[in-house]
Design a protein around this motif. Sequence first.
Motif, PDB file in Angstrom:
ATOM      1  N   TYR A 130      -3.997  17.618   8.681  1.00  0.00           N
ATOM      2  CA  TYR A 130      -3.285  17.463   7.406  1.00  0.00           C
ATOM      3  C   TYR A 130      -2.994  15.993   7.083  1.00  0.00           C
ATOM      4  O   TYR A 130      -1.863  15.637   6.723  1.00  0.00           O
ATOM      5  N   THR A 131      -3.987  15.149   7.232  1.00  0.00           N
ATOM      6  CA  THR A 131      -3.790  13.733   6.931  1.00  0.00           C
ATOM      7  C   THR A 131      -4.895  13.199   6.025  1.00  0.00           C
ATOM      8  O   THR A 131      -6.031  13.700   6.043  1.00  0.00           O
ATOM      9  N   VAL A 132      -4.539  12.188   5.265  1.00  0.00           N
ATOM     10  CA  VAL A 132      -5.509  11.438   4.486  1.00  0.00           C
ATOM     11  C   VAL A 132      -5.273   9.961   4.781  1.00  0.00           C
ATOM     12  O   VAL A 132      -4.125   9.536   4.926  1.00  0.00           O
ATOM     13  N   ASN A 133      -6.363   9.225   4.932  1.00  0.00           N
ATOM     14  CA  ASN A 133      -6.267   7.827   5.326  1.00  0.00           C
ATOM     15  C   ASN A 133      -6.946   6.913   4.310  1.00  0.00           C
ATOM     16  O   ASN A 133      -7.834   7.338   3.571  1.00  0.00           O
ATOM     17  N   LEU A 134      -6.517   5.668   4.324  1.00  0.00           N
ATOM     18  CA  LEU A 134      -7.154   4.650   3.500  1.00  0.00           C
ATOM     19  C   LEU A 134      -7.378   3.418   4.373  1.00  0.00           C
ATOM     20  O   LEU A 134      -6.422   2.738   4.731  1.00  0.00           O
ATOM     21  N   GLN A 135      -8.624   3.198   4.748  1.00  0.00           N
ATOM     22  CA  GLN A 135      -8.981   2.007   5.510  1.00  0.00           C
ATOM     23  C   GLN A 135      -9.258   0.890   4.530  1.00  0.00           C
ATOM     24  O   GLN A 135     -10.129   1.019   3.660  1.00  0.00           O
ATOM     25  N   MET A 136      -8.519  -0.196   4.677  1.00  0.00           N
ATOM     26  CA  MET A 136      -8.638  -1.320   3.738  1.00  0.00           C
ATOM     27  C   MET A 136      -9.147  -2.540   4.481  1.00  0.00           C
ATOM     28  O   MET A 136      -8.461  -3.057   5.377  1.00  0.00           O
ATOM     29  N   ASN A 137     -10.321  -2.977   4.142  1.00  0.00           N
ATOM     30  CA  ASN A 137     -10.932  -4.157   4.754  1.00  0.00           C
ATOM     31  C   ASN A 137     -11.097  -5.264   3.726  1.00  0.00           C
ATOM     32  O   ASN A 137     -11.003  -5.022   2.527  1.00  0.00           O
ATOM     33  N   SER A 138     -11.356  -6.454   4.211  1.00  0.00           N
ATOM     34  CA  SER A 138     -11.579  -7.613   3.334  1.00  0.00           C
ATOM     35  C   SER A 138     -10.474  -7.712   2.284  1.00  0.00           C
ATOM     36  O   SER A 138     -10.729  -7.883   1.093  1.00  0.00           O
ATOM     37  N   LEU A 139      -9.254  -7.609   2.748  1.00  0.00           N
ATOM     38  CA  LEU A 139      -8.110  -7.598   1.842  1.00  0.00           C
ATOM     39  C   LEU A 139      -7.989  -8.900   1.066  1.00  0.00           C
ATOM     40  O   LEU A 139      -8.338  -9.991   1.567  1.00  0.00           O
ATOM     41  N   LYS A 140      -7.494  -8.771  -0.157  1.00  0.00           N
ATOM     42  CA  LYS A 140      -7.292  -9.906  -1.046  1.00  0.00           C
ATOM     43  C   LYS A 140      -5.824  -9.945  -1.467  1.00  0.00           C
ATOM     44  O   LYS A 140      -5.161  -8.911  -1.493  1.00  0.00           O
ATOM     45  N   PRO A 141      -5.316 -11.106  -1.822  1.00  0.00           N
ATOM     46  CA  PRO A 141      -3.918 -11.177  -2.284  1.00  0.00           C
ATOM     47  C   PRO A 141      -3.638 -10.218  -3.449  1.00  0.00           C
ATOM     48  O   PRO A 141      -2.532  -9.682  -3.536  1.00  0.00           O
ATOM     49  N   GLU A 142      -4.626  -9.986  -4.279  1.00  0.00           N
ATOM     50  CA  GLU A 142      -4.416  -9.076  -5.412  1.00  0.00           C
ATOM     51  C   GLU A 142      -4.323  -7.612  -5.006  1.00  0.00           C
ATOM     52  O   GLU A 142      -4.046  -6.750  -5.841  1.00  0.00           O
ATOM     53  N   ASP A 143      -4.535  -7.321  -3.726  1.00  0.00           N
ATOM     54  CA  ASP A 143      -4.309  -5.959  -3.218  1.00  0.00           C
ATOM     55  C   ASP A 143      -2.838  -5.708  -2.908  1.00  0.00           C
ATOM     56  O   ASP A 143      -2.455  -4.578  -2.582  1.00  0.00           O
ATOM     57  N   THR A 144      -2.024  -6.738  -2.986  1.00  0.00           N
ATOM     58  CA  THR A 144      -0.596  -6.603  -2.718  1.00  0.00           C
ATOM     59  C   THR A 144       0.034  -5.622  -3.704  1.00  0.00           C
ATOM     60  O   THR A 144      -0.074  -5.792  -4.912  1.00  0.00           O
ATOM     61  N   ALA A 145       0.685  -4.597  -3.162  1.00  0.00           N
ATOM     62  CA  ALA A 145       1.289  -3.553  -3.993  1.00  0.00           C
ATOM     63  C   ALA A 145       1.977  -2.537  -3.093  1.00  0.00           C
ATOM     64  O   ALA A 145       1.829  -2.572  -1.869  1.00  0.00           O
ATOM     65  N   ILE A 146       2.706  -1.642  -3.716  1.00  0.00           N
ATOM     66  CA  ILE A 146       3.167  -0.440  -3.015  1.00  0.00           C
ATOM     67  C   ILE A 146       2.074   0.611  -3.194  1.00  0.00           C
ATOM     68  O   ILE A 146       1.635   0.869  -4.318  1.00  0.00           O
ATOM     69  N   TYR A 147       1.658   1.187  -2.101  1.00  0.00           N
ATOM     70  CA  TYR A 147       0.596   2.186  -2.111  1.00  0.00           C
ATOM     71  C   TYR A 147       1.193   3.583  -1.950  1.00  0.00           C
ATOM     72  O   TYR A 147       2.031   3.810  -1.071  1.00  0.00           O
ATOM     73  N   TYR A 148       0.711   4.492  -2.784  1.00  0.00           N
ATOM     74  CA  TYR A 148       1.192   5.864  -2.795  1.00  0.00           C
ATOM     75  C   TYR A 148       0.041   6.832  -2.551  1.00  0.00           C
ATOM     76  O   TYR A 148      -1.032   6.678  -3.151  1.00  0.00           O
ATOM     77  N   CYS A 149       0.264   7.821  -1.705  1.00  0.00           N
ATOM     78  CA  CYS A 149      -0.685   8.916  -1.612  1.00  0.00           C
ATOM     79  C   CYS A 149      -0.200  10.029  -2.545  1.00  0.00           C
ATOM     80  O   CYS A 149       1.002  10.152  -2.809  1.00  0.00           O
ATOM     81  N   ALA A 150      -1.132  10.814  -3.027  1.00  0.00           N
ATOM     82  CA  ALA A 150      -0.805  11.845  -3.998  1.00  0.00           C
ATOM     83  C   ALA A 150      -1.760  13.019  -3.848  1.00  0.00           C
ATOM     84  O   ALA A 150      -2.875  12.859  -3.336  1.00  0.00           O
TER      85      ALA A 150
END
Length: 124
Positions: free
Chosen positions: A77-97
């Motif tokens: 019962y999980t969902v994942n988000l692998q984030m690579n090559s991060l950029k400053p513009e990726d800065t945010a609050i992340y929500y799963c839905a």
Amino acid sequence: QVHLVASGGGLAQAGGSLRLSCAASGRTFREYRMGWFRQAPGKEREFVATISRIGGSTYYADSVKGRFTISRDNDNYTVNLQMNSLKPEDTAIYYCAATRTLLTTTDHREYDSWGQGTQVTVSS
């Protein structure tokens, strides 16, 4: 509805990686399409990625395509988000839905269950 708890946010340098996870309650998890959204200060909530109920289909925002990968584990019962090559513009609050909508949707109004959000900060 399904109860969602997101985790895994934090601080990363540009070019680095983070992995977000979202744990869902209940054995109805596989009945939901799952998505990730994000909201930066002063900006509207924006779509990041979505995955179909059995995980066979994914769709990404152009801004993260090729860098982020969404996946799910219906047995746990999980969902994942692998984030690579991060950029400053990726800065945010992340929500799963979660949504019972079968078709791919990037409209946050079609998602009726939301996690509490996890902060991702990328420094340059």
